[in-house]
Design a protein around this motif. Structure first.
Motif, mmCIF file in Angstrom:
data_model
loop_
_atom_site.group_PDB
_atom_site.id
_atom_site.type_symbol
_atom_site.label_atom_id
_atom_site.label_comp_id
_atom_site.label_asym_id
_atom_site.label_seq_id
_atom_site.Cartn_x
_atom_site.Cartn_y
_atom_site.Cartn_z
ATOM 1 N N THR A 157 -49.121 -53.147 0.544
ATOM 2 C CA THR A 157 -48.522 -54.232 1.232
ATOM 3 C C THR A 157 -48.929 -55.511 0.385
ATOM 4 O O THR A 157 -50.032 -55.636 -0.205
ATOM 5 C CB THR A 157 -48.984 -54.492 2.556
ATOM 6 N N GLY A 171 -51.770 -57.898 8.835
ATOM 7 C CA GLY A 171 -52.297 -56.915 7.642
ATOM 8 C C GLY A 171 -53.502 -56.518 7.676
ATOM 9 O O GLY A 171 -54.296 -56.109 6.341
ATOM 10 N N GLU A 229 -49.570 -54.676 11.724
ATOM 11 C CA GLU A 229 -48.133 -55.455 11.450
ATOM 12 C C GLU A 229 -48.233 -56.924 11.321
ATOM 13 O O GLU A 229 -47.154 -57.353 10.765
ATOM 14 C CB GLU A 229 -47.324 -54.978 12.437
ATOM 15 N N GLY A 281 -54.368 -57.850 4.070
ATOM 16 C CA GLY A 281 -53.281 -57.108 3.479
ATOM 17 C C GLY A 281 -53.774 -55.952 2.533
ATOM 18 O O GLY A 281 -54.659 -55.282 2.436
#
Length: 374
Positions: free
Chosen positions: A297, A125, A122, A286
């Motif tokens: 993401t 990433g 969170e 990410g």
């Protein structure tokens, strides 16, 4: 009152607090990093480079079909989410242009606590998953059980442990040098045989597929799958053993640490600021895809500050191996029957490019991630 307390506890378990915001400071970390080569095809399958994920805008750096990756194991004795351990697989070096620079891409990360996994995904990433990590010395001094604490291996520093000063490191170095010499001799022999084969083809002394030269036939006969020379429970074994779906990892070679580094507070030693070399490296993360979701993401970039460190050493190489599903521990069958992904198998097991790097008592600072455009 008791009912209200139980209800509040159950609610807290269902809705845990969000992880703390960055930057994250990790003082007195212990790190083992084994650089290794990764085949480009395997790296592209798990790295968001231009060929596999054009929107990320990353370029995989490679030479002669290989990129630089490896495995590192870390003991975070102190962190914003509490103590935990981590094993990460690096799939390759990536480049984002002169404005962002280059960094290593972590394709698989296993941690020992749910809090660390949540913060990794969170906040930074990262593809963190909770798993079981065993950090063991080469010659264990006592039986241990690794099921109750995030930092689960017994301390083995000092006279009772393996600190590299009793000749075992020297023996491993000699073994590695002998293996390197045999490998170099095999490469030189193959080059000479290839030259001989080319000459026979050119002069008509051999015909491809019909009358193959003896050098080519001998090469095909001796070629076979590589088999680890030692097992996880063999004396002197040193390396990273992966099993199950990749979240079961045994690190054999977790020894030679200096407890003096853990007695310091933060990056201070005896009340004085620790001095030494430090550097800041760009890190990329990410491009995560959650289960059942098509969207990924954004690509993230953050600065990773390394150092100063209490001590840096070069240790004998630690190779990776994939264990069969019976594993080194007596785990539940449901855990060990999980199969490892072909992508992870392809990334693991590449040749080591240098000795293992051991860093003791290092300060690591993970900065604030920012989304990076194409």
């Amino acid at each position: 009152t008791v009912g209200a307390h139980l209800f509040a506890t159950a609610l807290a378990l269902q809705n845990p607090p969000p992880p703390p915001p960055p930057p994250y400071f990790f003082p007195n970390a212990r790190v083992l990093y084994q650089p290794a080569l990764v085949p480009v095809a395997a790296a592209r399958a798990v790295t968001p480079c231009s060929s596999s994920d054009p929107e990320a805008g990353l370029t995989l750096l490679s030479l002669f079909g290989w990129t630089l990756g490896g495995v590192f194991a870390v003991e975070w004795a102190d962190s914003p989410v509490g103590p935990y351990r981590e094993v990460a697989v690096l799939s390759g070096l990536v480049w984002k242009g002169f404005g962002s620079g280059l960094g290593a891409w972590a394709s698989h990360i296993v941690v020992t606590t749910a809090e660390a996994s949540t913060a990794g995904r969170e906040v930074f990433g990262l593809p963190t998953r909770v798993g079981c990590l065993d950090f063991l010395p080469v010659v264990p001094t006592a039986p241990s059980s690794f099921s109750s604490s995030p930092l689960r291996a017994p301390r083995t520093d000092g006279p009772a442990g393996f600190d590299g000063d009793d000749g075992r490191d020297a023996e491993l170095w000699r073994r590695d040098l002998a293996a390197m010499a045999r490998g170099a001799a095999r490469v030189l022999r193959n080059v000479a045989e290839d030259a001989a084969v080319a000459l026979k083809y050119a002069t008509g002394a051999a015909v491809p597929g019909v009358a193959e030269p003896a050098e080519r036939l001998r090469r095909q006969t001796i070629r076979g799958p590589a088999v680890p020379s030692v097992g996880v429970n063999d004396e002197g074994a040193r390396g990273f053993w992966f099993s199950g779906d990749g979240t079961e990892v045994t690190v054999r070679g977790w020894d030679g640490w200096d407890d003096h580094a853990l007695q310091s507070e933060g990056h201070n030693v005896n009340g004085e600021e620790r001095r030494g070399v430090s550097l800041s490296l760009p890190s990329f993360s990410g491009r995560l895809r959650e289960d059942g979701e098509e969207a990924v993401t954004p690509l993230l970039q953050y600065d990773l500050g390394l150092g100063p460190a209490h001590r840096l050493r070069l240790r004998p190489a630690m190779r990776t191996a994939i264990l069969p599903n019976d594993g080194p521990r007596n785990e539940a069958p449901t855990t060990l029957q999980l199969k490892m992904s072909p992508e992870l198998k392809a990334v693991l097991g590449g040749p080591c490019v240098c000795p293992c790097i051991q860093v003791d008592g290092v300060l690591i600072v993970a900065g604030c991630p920012e989304a990076v455009g194409v």
